[in-house]
Write an enzyme that holds these catalytic residues in place. Structure first.
Site, PDB file in Angstrom:
ATOM      1  CG  PHE A 217      14.762  21.799 -14.475  1.00 14.80           C
ATOM      2  CD1 PHE A 217      13.861  22.059 -15.574  1.00 14.80           C
ATOM      3  CD2 PHE A 217      14.318  20.592 -13.672  1.00 14.80           C
ATOM      4  CE1 PHE A 217      12.612  21.437 -15.756  1.00 14.80           C
ATOM      5  CE2 PHE A 217      13.090  19.935 -14.043  1.00 14.80           C
ATOM      6  CZ  PHE A 217      12.311  20.428 -15.103  1.00 14.80           C
ATOM      7  CG  ASP A 326      16.282  20.329  -7.006  1.00 16.73           C
ATOM      8  OD1 ASP A 326      16.779  19.303  -7.052  1.00 16.73           O
ATOM      9  OD2 ASP A 326      15.468  21.060  -7.579  1.00 16.73           O
ATOM     10  CE  LYS A 357      16.077  14.204 -12.893  1.00 14.72           C
ATOM     11  NZ  LYS A 357      15.919  13.711 -14.136  1.00 14.72           N
ATOM     12  CB  THR A 381      -3.954  10.216  -1.836  1.00 12.39           C
ATOM     13  OG1 THR A 381      -4.854  11.177  -1.894  1.00 12.39           O
ATOM     14  CG2 THR A 381      -4.246   8.634  -1.605  1.00 12.39           C
TER      15      THR A 381
END
Lengths: 500, 500
Positions: A217, A326, A357, A381
């Protein structure tokens, strides 16, 4: 109580809280030391089933605005403390899920309150800058004090982002840019590349790929989603890329009984990775990078050995592909080390490490050569939110000051031992207890039973999450002490008797 | 001053600020009414060229951590007020760019300070929830008070997200899910769909497309990037989708002189859209949705008539495709209406409207039928940040209380008139003055001159941004009054004399 907590006399009046926390404890373990989390309650306290009437009312209200099918219940964050999440019906639960693993040091930690009440932080909150063009004066120092102080081995550079998906999306882009720059010998792009990419065509938009694993994931935006393979509902109906997907090892437990089988399983998966890399190169879609979680979390808490990851890292290097670790869910200390990849014992664990997280801000660390050669290639941005760095400085300070990684290691051992005992006690229902630090999981015989256990536990004051198709994942914060482990085990044992 | 501003005696002591703001004004316009922005300075004040020595020092420091090639200078956000951005060298600039158009009501607005000092907001800042599963009690009310109070016509539902790219990515996913559900007659997906999508294959991962426009900008994550076509550097080296791209009208100015040509140009583009939709259906990659900005911002402030958008909306409807209006940059009031699409005068302007920037939170409004049929399809850990909703409530309150949309309309007229005068005065250099509200732009003869003008203006105390290959975009906040327009025009006129 909320009003006194939230008033100007902050930081927290610890005495008052401690006095209040003496009430409402229903469970206690004789074996457990007294709680060391001073600002919290000392046990769950349930008043209704969950969701209670007020939660149901609010769910109905929110249902008029958005899809609420995933809402568990509504929370009273003002009253929540440490390991305890309080809901709007006055139920107080021991939180072993922590907002999908994203609360690092518990609710309403006094150190975090200080960030808000510190007058010199005010303008950071009300003037969100475009960090890539107009950073605040304190930005380099705060990055150094926060993220760089926990930079993975070999990585001196970091880019912040707003969330986990954006972190991986931009890490993938950094990989593609690096790969193509290498291919073109670091020469300038051709006119043809510049013009073709504007209309979504090669050679400017190349046919490159990222290799990922079944069960992995990495987020839900379309680049990330092409590498996510945990549940079909995440991917159904969304167009994607033809990128290679390898099997992730399915280890058999207990590990010490299946040494040979597990080694063979890992070798099979590594062989598949190499095969796929060759095959996709032949297809004209070379693998620019491999992405992997140190523990596949959402996909069912699938572990692999340090040897597996060391070999995988070597395969990436051998094929000239980037290696992206990851750590969105595993990073931040829950495995007992700040980064789960530290358990591999490598000086060169990867080229990029992404996070979010528990780090409160998204982003990715990377080696120098993965920095884009020109401005505005890795850009947006906001490029993160500097107020999250302020909170992260405090979180890291608490982790160090209170030796929370050692605490997690200690709590984790107790938790895993307890889970092993439970699976012996409930052999038809629980199996495959596994974990690193408090980042633990256990399997349930089937999905329906798993879901029933989650609800039964919640009604007894324990908040848990599922992962994979029939696993329970334990994701307490870093202030989940041995005391809380015993408290949890006692209640969970009680819950499990209904499922014998 | 910063310390007194930031102290517990907040909200701002307006008297003290006003007293300070009486100093340092170098420019003033006789024609302008006195500033109505009470908490700010009354003019730019420059001490060094920009970036000054302190900015350069910090840029070097940050350069050790990340790519700084896009950094303009470092800011002192504590000292910034209203329309004035102060840098770390003590330069105070009139900000007509506002953090890439993302500061709605100026710097350090007292209404926003109140959000931080309100004790009842404390826990929202220190306990970031996983909004999709465990929302705070106030969440439905705050959504109603903030976003829903400005919901576009026909849209009663809203989903928050962390940034503009995530908003569009999820809007695209909502479109694909809607389109496929329609195709399968709202029946459950087949086993084949569920299993094929896990390995990135059809029919579970369908070959659907989003039609976008040349010059459009919808973000930089890989789904968004497939629809972004403003600058090649954004897209180079990143794999993408074979999705259709239509030309966006290139209008000739002044509009009243080119009525016929512009109408023909718009008709040509609309015809191309229909052709592409047919062609991509034949290719087996039907257009599930059309995405368009009401004014192409990043791509060069390209406008089209209300008629063009009305026709485009009809084409989408006719072909059974969703119509997504990307208001990330145009939304929030700068065009004189809260949403730029309101200028089209449609009761049914679109199916989805995405936003971010001035709304402080990302997200998208949508019609009921674009709500995913199951949980966790449009989902991520944080799903936005509820503290941004708190700030947005205050912003909207200020907009209403101070009639800022009227003010923007008034300032915008003065600004556009001024730009038209300037282009008459500097005919070899400036052209194509255009705008809606204060959302204005002007073209410069070439890119090099444009970039020189931006730097010269900055050294005179005016902060501007470029867009497209040779445009200057004006993106003041909503508290940019006629007073500021005149101030700006006076200085800009002064700057332009160097470029005659």
């Amino acid at each position: 109580m909320a009003s006194s907590l939230m008033g100007c006399q902050l930081p927290l009046s610890l005495q008052k809280i401690l006095r209040l926390s003496a009430t409402g404890c229903r469970f206690s373990s004789k074996a457990a030391p007294k709680t060391q989390v001073e600002f919290e309650y000392d046990g769950p306290s349930m008043k209704t089933t969950v969701p209670g009437p007020r939660s149901q009312e609010l769910t109905k209200q929110l249902g008029g605005i958005q899809n609420v099918a995933a809402v568990n219940f509504f929370c009273n964050y003002e009253e929540s403390r440490g390991n305890y999440l309080v809901d709007v019906d006055g139920n107080r639960m021991l939180d072993v899920y922590t907002q999908i693993s994203s609360i690092p040091i518990g609710y309403n930690h006094p150190a975090l309150h200080k960030v808000i009440t510190n007058p010199s932080n005010m303008s950071a909150f009300v003037n969100r800058p475009a960090l890539g063009i107009l950073p605040p004066e304190s930005f380099p120092d705060k990055l150094t004090e926060s993220l760089l102080s926990v930079a993975p081995s070999g990585m001196s550079r970091v880019q912040t982002m707003a969330c986990g998906s954006c972190s991986n999306e931009n890490a993938y882009k950094a990989i593609f840019i690096w790969y193509r720059n290498k291919e073109r010998g670091h020469n300038l792009p051709s006119e043809q590349e510049l013009s073709s990419c504007m209309i979504n065509k090669g050679p400017g938009c190349p046919e490159l790929s990222i290799l990922s694993f079944m069960g992995g994931f990495h987020g839900r935006t379309m680049g990330c989603l092409a590498t996510t393979h945990s549940k079909s509902i995440h991917k159904l109906d969304v167009p994607t890329f033809d990128w290679p997907i390898a099997h992730f090892p399915k280890l058999q437990y207990p590990l010490e009984q299946f040494t040979r089988e597990n080694a063979a399983e890992e070798a099979r998966c590594l062989e598949e990775v190499e095969d796929l890399m060759v095959k996709w190169r032949q297809k004209g879609k070379p693998v620019a990078g491999i992405v992997v979680e140190p523990i596949q979390a959402e996909g069912g808490d699938n572990h692999a050995s340090a040897d597996f990851f060391r070999s995988l890292r070597n395969i990436a290097r051998k094929h000239g592909s980037a290696f992206l670790v990851d750590e969105v869910q595993t990073g931040g200390g829950a495995t007992g080390k700040f980064w789960a990849h530290e358990h591999w014992g490598l000086d060169d664990p990867g080229d990029i490490v992404s996070f979010s997280k528990k780090l409160l801000t998204g982003g990715f660390f990377h080696k120098f050569e993965f920095q884009a050669d020109q401005p505005y290639r890795i850009f947006n941005t906001w490029m993160g939110d500097p107020t999250k760095n302020l909170f992260l400085c405090e979180v890291l300070d608490v982790i160090r000051r209170e030796n929370l990684l050692d605490e997690v290691t200690r709590s984790g051992k107790t938790l895993l031992n307890g889970l092993c005992e439970l699976q012996t006690q409930f052999p038809g229902v629980l199996s495959r207890a596994r974990g690193q630090g408090t980042f633990c999981a256990i399997d349930v015989c089937d999905e329906t039973t798993r879901n029933k256990i989650l609800i039964a536990a919640r009604n007894k004051g324990i908040l848990l999450g599922g992962c994979g198709d029939r696993s329970i994942r334990f994701r307490p914060s870093l202030v989940f002490k041995e005391y809380h482990v015993h408290l949890f085990l006692n209640i969970f044992n009680d819950v499990m008797t209904q499922f014998k």
